[in-house]
Design an enzyme around this catalytic site. Structure first.
Site, PDB file in Angstrom:
ATOM      1  N   GLU A  40      -1.399   3.679   5.938  1.00 35.48           N
ATOM      2  CA  GLU A  40      -0.107   3.802   5.254  1.00 35.48           C
ATOM      3  C   GLU A  40      -0.269   4.305   3.821  1.00 35.48           C
ATOM      4  OE1 GLU A  40      -1.463  -0.355   4.145  1.00 35.48           O
ATOM      5  OE2 GLU A  40      -1.715   1.007   5.843  1.00 35.48           O
ATOM      6  N   CYS A  75      -6.234  -3.537   8.520  1.00 37.31           N
ATOM      7  CA  CYS A  75      -6.975  -4.329   7.543  1.00 37.31           C
ATOM      8  C   CYS A  75      -6.815  -5.828   7.836  1.00 37.31           C
ATOM      9  CB  CYS A  75      -6.596  -3.949   6.116  1.00 37.31           C
ATOM     10  SG  CYS A  75      -7.790  -4.531   4.878  1.00 37.31           S
ATOM     11  N   ARG A  96     -11.111  -3.879   0.325  1.00 35.59           N
ATOM     12  CA  ARG A  96     -11.557  -5.217   0.784  1.00 35.59           C
ATOM     13  C   ARG A  96     -11.498  -5.291   2.307  1.00 35.59           C
ATOM     14  NH1 ARG A  96      -8.169  -9.518  -1.291  1.00 35.59           N
ATOM     15  NH2 ARG A  96      -9.764 -10.876  -0.472  1.00 35.59           N
ATOM     16  N   HIS A 114      -6.375   1.388   5.580  1.00 36.62           N
ATOM     17  CA  HIS A 114      -4.943   1.440   5.279  1.00 36.62           C
ATOM     18  C   HIS A 114      -4.387   2.847   5.514  1.00 36.62           C
ATOM     19  CE1 HIS A 114      -4.414  -2.528   3.333  1.00 36.62           C
ATOM     20  NE2 HIS A 114      -5.706  -2.395   3.080  1.00 36.62           N
TER      21      HIS A 114
END
Length: 195
Positions: free
Chosen positions: A175, A78, A137, A173
């Site tokens: 994670e 990101c 985002r 993401h």
């Protein structure tokens, strides 16, 4: 083998936890002198303006660039993708990318936080099962250079994961997904690096 997660700002704890599920030695990185002992570095999601400013303030930008040129694997997720890019079109609001990957990245390409979404993606280099990608985002890759391998796209063709030699960048993401396959992929990259 030690994998560092840049811990100046952003989602670093989640990356450390995911690396822990693989039994990898993972450490928080906050100082330039911690970088040379690493076999790989993750630049996490967060706020790209803040991350790039802190890299300069803490004197880490140039050492990271030097280690990348020596072949150390670096993975940007990101905001980390934004940090690795060579070009950022439009209003970059004080972001100073490291300029390591031959990619053009558009920030906040999918809108604001309320426009966050999840998508199941086919990813080159992972097993056949789709990867649950969480976009918050998120940036996107508008253009890639000749040496950049596209690992994944959204169904509409939007590029969201790329690799250029020892550098890996993804829009989403991993994670936060509960799926450690991308982290396993990066651990394998780190195993090939000789400091």
């Amino acid at each position: 083998m030690k994998i560092g997660v840049l811990a100046l700002q952003g989602a670093f704890r989640e990356h450390l936890n995911m690396l822990g599920t693989l039994g990898a030695e993972a450490v928080e990185v906050r100082k330039a002198e911690e970088l040379p002992e690493l076999s790989g570095l993750i630049i996490p999601g967060g706020e790209s303006t803040t991350i790039t400013k802190l890299l300069d303030i803490f004197g880490m930008a140039e050492p990271i660039k030097a280690l990348a040129k020596k072949g150390m694997p670096i993975w940007g997720t990101c905001a980390g993708m934004i940090c690795l890019a060579k070009e950022l079109p439009g209003d970059i609001s004080g972001v100073k990318p490291l300029g390591l990957m031959d990619i053009t990245v558009r920030r906040n390409a999918f809108g604001r936080q309320v426009n966050s979404f999840e998508a199941m993606l086919k990813v080159k280099g992972l097993d056949k099962a789709d990867f649950p990608a969480v976009f918050i985002r998120a940036p996107l890759v508008e253009k890639t250079g000749k040496g950049v391998e596209i690992l994944s796209k959204l169904p509409d063709g939007t590029i969201v994961a790329v690799r250029e030699n020892n550098l890996l960048a993804i829009s989403f993401h991993p994670e936060l997904s509960g799926d450690n396959r991308f982290h396993r992929y990066f651990v394998q990259m780190a195993k090939t690096y000789k400091a």
